[in-house]
Design an enzyme around this catalytic site. Structure first.
Site, PDB file in Angstrom:
ATOM      1  N   ASP A 242       3.414  -6.995   8.552  1.00  0.00           N
ATOM      2  CA  ASP A 242       2.661  -5.931   7.900  1.00  0.00           C
ATOM      3  C   ASP A 242       2.014  -5.010   8.937  1.00  0.00           C
ATOM      4  OD1 ASP A 242       1.242  -4.970   5.262  1.00  0.00           O
ATOM      5  OD2 ASP A 242      -0.369  -5.211   6.717  1.00  0.00           O
TER       6      ASP A 242
ATOM      7  N   ASP B 102       0.828  -1.199   0.000  1.00  0.00           N
ATOM      8  CA  ASP B 102       0.000   0.000   0.000  1.00  0.00           C
ATOM      9  C   ASP B 102       0.866   1.254   0.000  1.00  0.00           C
ATOM     10  OD1 ASP B 102       1.068  -0.090   2.502  1.00  0.00           O
ATOM     11  OD2 ASP B 102      -0.813  -0.097   3.596  1.00  0.00           O
TER      12      ASP B 102
END
Length: 370
Positions: free
Chosen positions: A347, A279
């Site tokens: 993450d 992202d």
């Protein structure tokens, strides 16, 4: 407690005792927008087949979708022109890590949870719309998650497949109680329609039926979602080769695993197959840690808040190199610790560091994929 590194004044723990719990408040999208934190995710050291539906039998479903993500990300990293994965930087970071906290998904705040099929429906709709908040400085993931939760609490049929097919832009805004057009609103509406149509056509209108078809395999679920729902097909072409990332499809599997605590609809025998969710924030944090290095031109564009086009070399490299870098970190940590470390854990840990830093500069890309 020792320290791994400081990202914008947020200290990473070097060592976390098995009875300690570290809680971070996360803004899962648009961290530079409204500062309304989600309920804190808990990070704890505690360790945490196929089916037939309608006329569709998915017993033979097999996929190497996550292998594709890893292999093509590595391919990009080996040919990258604008982003470098620094092996020395990885070794330096990993050398200071003694343990990675396990993740406990907190469902008691902005997310809807009833421990049943309606939660699965909610999460699928949520993850279908979970992208590109940054163009509206006041909009963030919290608004989406809590808005959808409130809508479902007010009307349990709000996400029925036939209704998803009919929402308009103004109706979606009303659902979320948002006062102005959403970023990429037409695309969000289109994706809602896509989800409703395909759920009704292939899965009796229920995302839970979709999950039941994956045989308790996160990898199969990602492949199944990408196969049936084009809006989740997060791939591109880089220097003549197709590159796979599947960010939102992976988040759906990760959200199920977290919300249901690895049980029921969240039970996956291969949760370790998931990679990080490529992202905006993870690349920026990796850069701060010295794991990624940017070319002067790319760094200047990001620091000037310039837009980077979707599918450009720079954008693909930022995402793919982040996946590859964290995979190398995970492998090195696993060797050092002697136990498996999940990319999902890394993450969220990276996110926990980055989203607390309002001055962290991330790249800006208009995309339906993240």
């Amino acid at each position: 407690m020792g320290t791994l590194s400081s990202v914008c004044g947020v200290w990473w723990p070097k060592s976390i005792g098995t009875e300690k719990r570290v809680r971070f408040r996360l803004w899962r999208q648009n961290p530079h927008g409204k500062k309304t934190p989600t309920p804190p995710l808990s990070f704890s050291m505690k360790t945490r087949e196929t089916s037939k539906q309608g006329s569709h039998t998915h017993a033979a479903l097999r996929s190497d979708s996550m292998d594709d993500v890893r292999a093509t990300s590595a391919w990009v990293a080996s040919r990258s022109s604008h982003v470098l994965v620094d092996s020395a930087g990885i070794e330096k970071v990993v050398s200071t890590i003694e343990s990675i906290p396990k993740v406990e998904w907190d469902f008691e705040g902005i997310h809807y949870f009833d421990n049943g099929p309606l939660t699965v429906q909610y999460l699928f709709v949520l993850d279908a719309l979970n992208f590109c908040f940054w163009p509206d400085k006041d909009l963030n993931y919290d608004d989406l998650a809590s808005g959808l939760k409130a809508a479902l609490q007010n009307d349990k049929s709000a996400f029925d497949a036939d209704r998803l097919q009919k929402y308009t832009g103004p109706q979606l805004r009303e659902l979320l109680r948002w006062p102005r057009p959403l970023p990429l609103e037409e695309e969000r509406v289109r994706l809602l329609h896509e989800v409703g149509i395909e759920l009704e056509r292939s899965f009796e209108g229920k995302a839970s039926k979709l999950v039941e078809c994956c045989g308790k395999s996160a990898m199969n679920l990602v492949a199944l979602v990408a196969r049936h729902f084009p809006g989740f097909r997060d791939h591109t072409v880089y220097k003549g080769r197709q590159v796979f990332l599947y960010k939102r499809a992976q988040i759906f599997a990760a959200d199920l695993w977290g919300a249901f605590r690895g049980q029921g609809y969240g039970e996956f025998k291969d949760i370790g197959s998931l990679t990080i969710m490529a992202d905006y924030i993870v690349p920026a944090v990796l850069r701060q840690l010295g794991v990624l290095k940017y070319s002067p031109t790319l760094a200047s564009t990001i620091e000037a808040s310039g837009e980077i086009g979707p599918g450009t070399e720079e954008e693909v490299e930022l995402r793919a190199c982040s996946v590859h870098a964290v995979e190398k970190m995970r492998e090195l940590i696993s060797v050092k610790s002697g136990r498996q470390v999940l990319s999902v854990e890394l993450d969220l840990w990276l996110w926990a560091s980055g989203v607390q830093c309002t001055s962290l500069q991330h790249h800006r890309t208009l995309s339906i994929y993240y």
